[in-house]
Design an enzyme around this catalytic site. Structure first.
Site, mmCIF file in Angstrom:
data_model
loop_
_atom_site.group_PDB
_atom_site.id
_atom_site.type_symbol
_atom_site.label_atom_id
_atom_site.label_comp_id
_atom_site.label_asym_id
_atom_site.label_seq_id
_atom_site.Cartn_x
_atom_site.Cartn_y
_atom_site.Cartn_z
ATOM 1 N N SER A 61 0.861 -1.179 0.000
ATOM 2 C CA SER A 61 0.000 0.000 0.000
ATOM 3 C C SER A 61 0.893 1.224 0.000
ATOM 4 O O SER A 61 2.062 1.167 0.395
ATOM 5 C CB SER A 61 -0.895 0.027 1.247
ATOM 6 O OG SER A 61 -1.586 1.251 1.364
ATOM 7 N N TYR A 97 -3.515 -0.553 10.204
ATOM 8 C CA TYR A 97 -3.304 -0.776 8.778
ATOM 9 C C TYR A 97 -1.873 -0.409 8.383
ATOM 10 O O TYR A 97 -1.176 -1.188 7.706
ATOM 11 C CB TYR A 97 -4.305 0.053 7.983
ATOM 12 C CG TYR A 97 -4.255 -0.163 6.487
ATOM 13 C CD1 TYR A 97 -4.845 -1.279 5.903
ATOM 14 C CD2 TYR A 97 -3.626 0.757 5.644
ATOM 15 C CE1 TYR A 97 -4.807 -1.477 4.528
ATOM 16 C CE2 TYR A 97 -3.587 0.571 4.273
ATOM 17 C CZ TYR A 97 -4.175 -0.546 3.724
ATOM 18 O OH TYR A 97 -4.136 -0.733 2.367
#
Length: 273
Positions: A165, A178
């Site tokens: 990501s 996250y």
């Protein structure tokens, strides 16, 4: 390993003789990036194991492949899998071995953002643990199972692509679970890449920013920025991500994209904060 098998001139998805398609496992294949990558691979002649927590969404992905590219039904298996459960992961890779006989690619994609907008001091431990179990432990379990199969199969080798990501580089506000798991995923990628060298297992990572999926729908309506303001962010077509993954997947094993960053051109990433 037979070098001919990975010769890029053989065409996408097939062995040099054309006798059997290459085989991929795609986790999180019931929606978003996982679905798009699975459809791209199937359209290119791969056989694909669709893995995800909900059988109905896996069926939808398979139906879309059949309708859009005419993918053969025998090229697709659907395996209900919670990647955080070791027994589910074992069952997934056992099904792949029994059905296809080998594994050429794992796209380690399953993940969750967790509770959005929760300050670190208010984040429940159960929520933290769920994100870690899915994004990091699940990625490890799948990579471990793929590693075992790729090491033992003949011809030996294969490729693992981890879905990182933009948050593997820079966090968003209130995203501690996250972001921590995506940073950890980079370490997993590097370590697996090193350990895979003797066995012709190539491992890379794709870091994605603002692909248009259900998970990123809020980007366009306004999302919290580092300065405390809400701002709409541009998104890109998820199909562009899928094509990038396929390019990485179809390189000969002598070549590896170690890290790729694919993002909406004008998203506030470079210099954000």
């Amino acid at each position: 390993m037979n070098a001919e098998r990975t010769d890029a001139s053989n065409g996408p998805g097939t062995t040099p003789s054309g006798a059997s398609p290459r085989v991929a496992v795609v986790t999180g294949a019931g929606s978003g990036i996982g679905r798009s990558v699975a459809l791209e691979l199937l359209a290119s002649g791969w056989s694909v194991a669709l893995a995800g927590r909900r059988t109905e969404t896996l069926e939808e992905t398979a139906a879309l492949a059949a309708a859009g590219s005419g993918a053969r039904d025998d090229a697709v298996i659907r395996v209900r899998t919670d990647v955080s459960r070791p027994e589910d992961v074992t069952a997934l890779f056992s099904r792949v071995a029994a059905r296809f006989g080998r594994l050429d690619l794992l796209f380690n994609n399953a993940g969750t953002f967790g509770p959005g907008g929760v300050p670190v001091e208010e984040l429940p431990y159960d929520a933290w643990r769920h994100v870690v179990d899915t994004n990091l432990n699940g990625a490890f379990l799948c990579a471990q199972a793929a590693f075992r199969q790729m090491k033992e199969q003949d011809p030996q080798g294969g490729r693992i692509i981890n879905n990182g990501s933009i948050s593997a580089h820079a966090p968003r506000p209130n995203s501690v679970a996250y972001t921590a798991t995506k940073h950890a995923l980079t370490g997993l990628t590097k370590s697996l890449s090193l350990d895979g060298r003797p066995y012709r297992i190539a491992v890379g990572q794709i870091d994605i920013g603002n692909a248009a999926t259900d998970m990123t729908a809020r980007m366009q309506s306004g999302i919290l920025q580092a300065n405390g303001q809400l701002a709409s962010e541009p998104v890109m077509d998820v199909a562009d991500v899928a094509r990038t993954v396929r390019h990485m997947a179809e390189l000969p094993l002598e070549a590896n994209v170690q890290f790729a960053t694919v993002l909406a051109t004008n998203m506030p990433y470079v210099g954000r904060g």
